[in-house]
Design an enzyme around this catalytic site. Structure first.
Site, PDB file in Angstrom:
ATOM      1  CG  PHE A  36     -10.287  -9.830  10.846  1.00 22.27           C
ATOM      2  CD1 PHE A  36      -9.077 -10.253  11.387  1.00 22.27           C
ATOM      3  CD2 PHE A  36     -10.429  -9.861   9.464  1.00 22.27           C
ATOM      4  CE1 PHE A  36      -8.043 -10.683  10.574  1.00 22.27           C
ATOM      5  CE2 PHE A  36      -9.406 -10.294   8.646  1.00 22.27           C
ATOM      6  CZ  PHE A  36      -8.203 -10.708   9.205  1.00 22.27           C
ATOM      7  CD  GLN A  37      -7.477  -7.430   7.446  1.00 23.01           C
ATOM      8  OE1 GLN A  37      -8.326  -7.188   6.582  1.00 23.01           O
ATOM      9  NE2 GLN A  37      -6.285  -7.914   7.158  1.00 23.01           N
ATOM     10  CG  MET A  90      22.475  12.096   5.191  1.00 20.87           C
ATOM     11  SD  MET A  90      23.626  13.206   4.323  1.00 20.87           S
ATOM     12  CE  MET A  90      22.593  13.778   2.968  1.00 20.87           C
ATOM     13  CD  GLU A 110      -1.619  -2.365   1.782  1.00 25.78           C
ATOM     14  OE1 GLU A 110      -2.488  -3.247   1.922  1.00 25.78           O
ATOM     15  OE2 GLU A 110      -0.415  -2.528   2.117  1.00 25.78           O
ATOM     16  CE  LYS A 156     -17.166  -6.607   2.384  1.00 30.11           C
ATOM     17  NZ  LYS A 156     -16.506  -7.890   2.719  1.00 30.11           N
TER      18      LYS A 156
END
Length: 592
Positions: free
Chosen positions: A123-124, A488, A61, A173
């Protein structure tokens, strides 16, 4: 007997389809989306709309979020990314923070668990609106299907008006699966009380104040940044600079807004900016600060920065004025509109007498150029970027970078001539930005030359997007400046910590380099084997270690019609110079 008219069958549309149709109404042609349980209806709707919207599957993502930025940073479009709920949504957080700090318009859409279970640790489930509140320009959770089209329209409007920024839309959803029967208005009136991005026109008196200050100045300098890029002010800036002959220095976000190879260009200023730019800022009697935010990497010690100069600060965001540095003439306005007004008003009588100043800035340029020692056949990063510039500058490529030494060397040695062709995670400094950003650019600009200049540490953070390049046929060219270290941080260790290595060597821990020992050379087998990795993903790839062989290898990469990774083994003892230590002043600038 009268005939009975058959009833017209009303169309039923679900929330996911309404959202995708609303995206089409906003002109969206590309979406970077990774599916999951809470966003599956959205993906089904995108599948139905595949003739109008190309959905690209990133392999993470975060890759999708940075690819969306690649679209936004190089076009007038607003980049769009999409993820599922929970971990999918939180994987977008870094990209939202990155876009917020660099003022990049982006719309991120996340699936969410059904409203009936929000707050139950389903969930999630993550409260992504709360998580993202401080790192987005605005955020929505859609709670009624009737609001979908309006919220999408508002999100795009907010993202690109005023000071641009990222907007989050969280879609439960049940909203995606819910339905509406009948006609849907995809251009509904917006409801944004309190949001008024339209600015008043700059008053002629303000423009006269600027011109009067310019006329009186003897050592003026144009200090320009990302706001000039965002407002599309490049042509107006160039016109004003050429008319007045005032030297131009840019922030890292402003690169390309004034041609880097023009005699009036003083290149980049700040911590790793040109010595001549920093000397000029220090001595200037007038700073025309356009679309900049006086960032600490530019100013160093604030009270010492440009303390001899009068400051005119133009910015679209009122919160930036007098935030870090007090302006003598603060102007809340679109930079392009101000420059248009100045160009329309300026006469030969308004021009400053700055021949001595021009002579002085040219002298500094001759005296303190960007430079590096010749190491024989060893490839130095500065040389590699100079050669890349030499071979590609006429094609005006898009160049994305990761974060670290290679980023600063690219800013120093690639002479960008136009805006929106340089992509750098500047405010947040996000390693892993370069590859997915380049991926988004290539999708938005098929047929153009797109290059990711990356370091091995940065590159590994989103290496999975090589799969996207191959599967989506995106011919990005990757110039991998591989020094086997986090360069760096190594530079700071060498400068300020007596060379003690603390987890900055990227090879196995049993090698002497792990603690900073070793003779400075590289092993016959570098780690990891990037050529094998690239080939495993289906990309063409080659490793090169010799300066003699480099130009031909680079040419082969550039001319390939496929994605290509060139693994360039470089010195890890090179340092990005000049350097003003954090919180320091021009007097503390390290030149050698």
């Amino acid at each position: 007997m009268a005939s009975v008219k058959p009833e017209t069958e009303l169309k039923t549309t679900n929330g996911a389809e309404i959202l995708v149709e609303a995206l089409k109404h906003q002109g969206v042609k590309l979406v970077f989306a990774y599916p999951g349980g809470a966003s599956m209806p959205l993906h089904q709707a995108l599948r139905k709309a595949r003739e109008e919207i190309r959905t690209i599957l990133p392999r993470h993502e975060q890759g999708g979020g940075f690819a969306a930025q690649g679209v936004s940073r190089t076009s007038d479009e607003v980049g769009v990314c999409m993820a599922t709920s929970g971990p999918g949504a939180t994987n977008l957080v870094t990209t939202l923070a990155d876009a917020k700090l660099d003022s990049i318009p982006m719309v991120a859409i996340t699936g969410q668990v059904p409203q009936s279970v929000i707050g139950t640790d389903a969930f999630q489930e993550t409260p992504i609106v709360e998580v993202s509140r401080a790192i987005t320009k605005h955020h929505f959770m859609i709670t009624k299907i009737e609001d979908v089209a309006r919220i999408v329209k508002e999100a795009f409007y907010i993202a690109k008006t005023g000071r641009p920024g990222p907007v989050l839309i969280d879609v439960p959803k049940d909203i995606q699966l819910g339905t509406i029967t009948g006609e849907i208005d995809y251009d509904p009136p917006m409801y944004l009380p309190g949001y008024r991005p339209e600015l008043r026109k700059t008053a002629p008196e303000q423009l006269k104040q600027i011109l009067a200050a310019v006329k009186r100045s003897r050592k003026p300098i144009l200090y320009v940044g990302g706001g000039c890029v965002a407002s599309g002010a490049a042509e107006e800036l160039k016109k004003f600079a050429l008319k007045t002959k005032i030297p131009v220095t840019t922030t890292v976000m402003g690169l390309g807004v004034f041609p880097g190879d023009h005699p009036q260009s003083l290149d980049m200023l700040g911590m790793h900016g040109a010595a001549y730019a920093n000397y000029a800022i220090n001595d200037a009697d007038l700073l025309l600060a356009l679309g900049v935010r006086f960032d600490d990497r530019v100013t160093g010690k604030l009270e010492e920065f440009a303390k001899h100069g009068k400051i005119i600060h133009v910015d679209i965001d009122p919160s930036e004025l007098n935030k870090n540095k007090e302006a003598h003439i603060p102007i809340i306005a679109d930079v392009k509109e101000v420059l248009q007004g100045l160009n329309a008003m300026i006469t030969d009588d308004d021009l400053p007498e700055i021949s001595e100043w021009t002579e002085q800035t040219n002298k500094w340029k001759e005296q303190y150029p960007y430079k590096y020692e010749d190491m024989g056949d060893v490839i130095q990063q500065q040389y590699a970027i100079e050669e890349l510039c030499r071979q590609t500058i006429e094609r005006n490529p898009y160049v994305a970078v990761g974060v670290g030494q290679h980023q600063m060397w690219a800013a120093q040695y690639y002479k960008f001539r136009t805006p929106n062709h340089w992509l750098s995670s500047s405010g947040l400094g996000t390693m892993g930005f370069g590859l997915p950003a380049a991926m988004g650019v290539q999708a938005a600009h098929p047929g153009e030359l797109v290059i990711d200049i990356d370091g091995d540490g940065s590159f590994l953070m989103n290496v999975q997007e090589l799969a996207t390049l191959h599967c989506e046929q995106l011919p990005v060219k990757i110039l991998l400046l591989n020094n086997q270290h986090l360069g760096m941080v190594v530079q700071w260790e060498d400068r300020f910590m007596e060379g003690r290595r603390a987890h900055t060597y990227l090879g196995p821990v049993d090698k002497p380099e792990w603690l900073g020992d070793g003779d400075g050379s590289h092993y016959a087998e570098t780690y990891p084997n990037f050529v094998q990795i690239a080939e495993g993903f289906g990309l063409k790839s080659k490793q090169v270690r010799s300066k003699k062989e480099f130009p031909a290898a680079l040419k082969e990469m550039i001319e390939s019609d496929e994605p290509y990774l060139l693994d360039v083994i470089c010195s890890y003892q090179e340092q990005v110079l000049p350097m003003i230590p954090s919180g320091g002043t021009v007097k503390d600038m390290i030149l050698d």
